[in-house]
Design an enzyme around this catalytic site. Sequence first.
Site, PDB file in Angstrom:
ATOM      1  N   GLY A 148       0.827  -1.195   0.000  1.00 11.98           N
ATOM      2  CA  GLY A 148       0.000   0.000   0.000  1.00 11.98           C
ATOM      3  C   GLY A 148       0.865   1.251   0.000  1.00 11.98           C
ATOM      4  N   CYS A 149       0.226   2.397  -0.231  1.00  6.78           N
ATOM      5  CA  CYS A 149       0.971   3.655  -0.331  1.00  6.78           C
ATOM      6  C   CYS A 149       1.498   4.110   1.029  1.00  6.78           C
ATOM      7  CB  CYS A 149       0.094   4.726  -0.969  1.00  6.78           C
ATOM      8  SG  CYS A 149      -1.572   4.865  -0.280  1.00  6.78           S
ATOM      9  N   TYR A 150       0.611   4.202   2.024  1.00  4.47           N
ATOM     10  CA  TYR A 150       1.095   4.549   3.364  1.00  4.47           C
ATOM     11  C   TYR A 150       2.151   3.555   3.849  1.00  4.47           C
ATOM     12  CZ  TYR A 150      -2.643   8.039   4.310  1.00  4.47           C
ATOM     13  OH  TYR A 150      -3.475   9.137   4.300  1.00  4.47           O
ATOM     14  N   THR A 152       4.305   1.837   2.253  1.00  6.76           N
ATOM     15  CA  THR A 152       5.579   2.027   1.577  1.00  6.76           C
ATOM     16  C   THR A 152       6.360   3.174   2.209  1.00  6.76           C
ATOM     17  OG1 THR A 152       4.785   1.141  -0.535  1.00  6.76           O
ATOM     18  CG2 THR A 152       6.673   2.641  -0.617  1.00  6.76           C
ATOM     19  N   ALA A 153       5.718   4.316   2.358  1.00  6.55           N
ATOM     20  CA  ALA A 153       6.405   5.490   2.921  1.00  6.55           C
ATOM     21  C   ALA A 153       6.844   5.244   4.358  1.00  6.55           C
ATOM     22  CB  ALA A 153       5.485   6.711   2.851  1.00  6.55           C
TER      23      ALA A 153
END
Length: 342
Positions: A148-150, A152-153
């Site tokens: 997911g995007c969150y 990953t960061a």
Amino acid sequence: MIKVGIVGGTGYTGVELLRLLALHPHAKVCAVTSRKEAGMRVDAMYPSLRGYTDVVFSTPEDAGLGECDVVFFATPNGIAMGEARALLDAGVRVIDLAADFRIGNVAEWEAWYGMRHASPELVAEAVYGLPEVNREAICGARLVANPGCYPTAVQLGFLPLIQSDAIALDSLIADCKSGVSGAGRKAEVSSLLAEAGDSFKAYGVAGHRHLPEIRQGLSRVAGEPVGLTFVPHLTPMIRGIHATLYARLVRDVDLQDVFESRYANERFVDVLPAGSHPETRSVRGGNLCRIAVHRPQGGDTVVVLSVIDNLVKGAAGQAVQNMNLMFGFAEDAGLGIVPLQP
């Protein structure tokens, strides 16, 4: 040249896949599915692709997905788990951009996503597609769960600190902000300009679906459970994620060196000079995570700033990065794009 299929090509991650693959030197998109738009040319819906593709949307049944070398699922949660088995049995490799195979504990996945898992036997086989952690396993995978995007960061921001045993693991905090494209292309009142513009809000404070994914990834790296508070926010911008991460130092280390050493050979992680403050606009449209690390007032708190484009490194770009690894291409094939600014 490998043949690529995209299931769910009308959403933001689908069109981002099309944009990135349009100039990929080793991949050709042969099928893009959409039941609603079947028969329409892809570039009629997305004029930015005019001159780059002549593919027509088709139904999944008519798309010939079983003849592809790899199929991306750019679909809502719950779709890939019902369709992946047939493709895998046909020798097709699968990359799921949704959450169907990300969480190893099926019961926990079902509790967070509110549905029964259709292919629990595939969960154990799926490789979590964070290349900076699982590169070797991804190379040999036939089923990849794109992060997911969150997650990953957040994971890229905490990873060097955990691997260097520099922080306490019981009190990590991830304070994250996302642009509205993270909610997808579906019509929804909360994503309207008049609703999301000129405003800023937290959501999912009691529990967000990305929490167990982040916690799982960090715990695997640590080799023990981690305590994490994760609070997402919606910001009035289209693209981007900014993660401000907090942890308590338990030993004195050169933080800049810890990060620079860990990511020295990572093409898509850029550790900024000491004292920097990365901006989301610096990664817009690119497959990059830019990171800066701080130690305010020289105390025992470390603050990591991690930014990505949620549609690229947080979704489609990372998926192409995984595809490159799976097929033995250069990891940056098709991804040598300079972020957009302004």
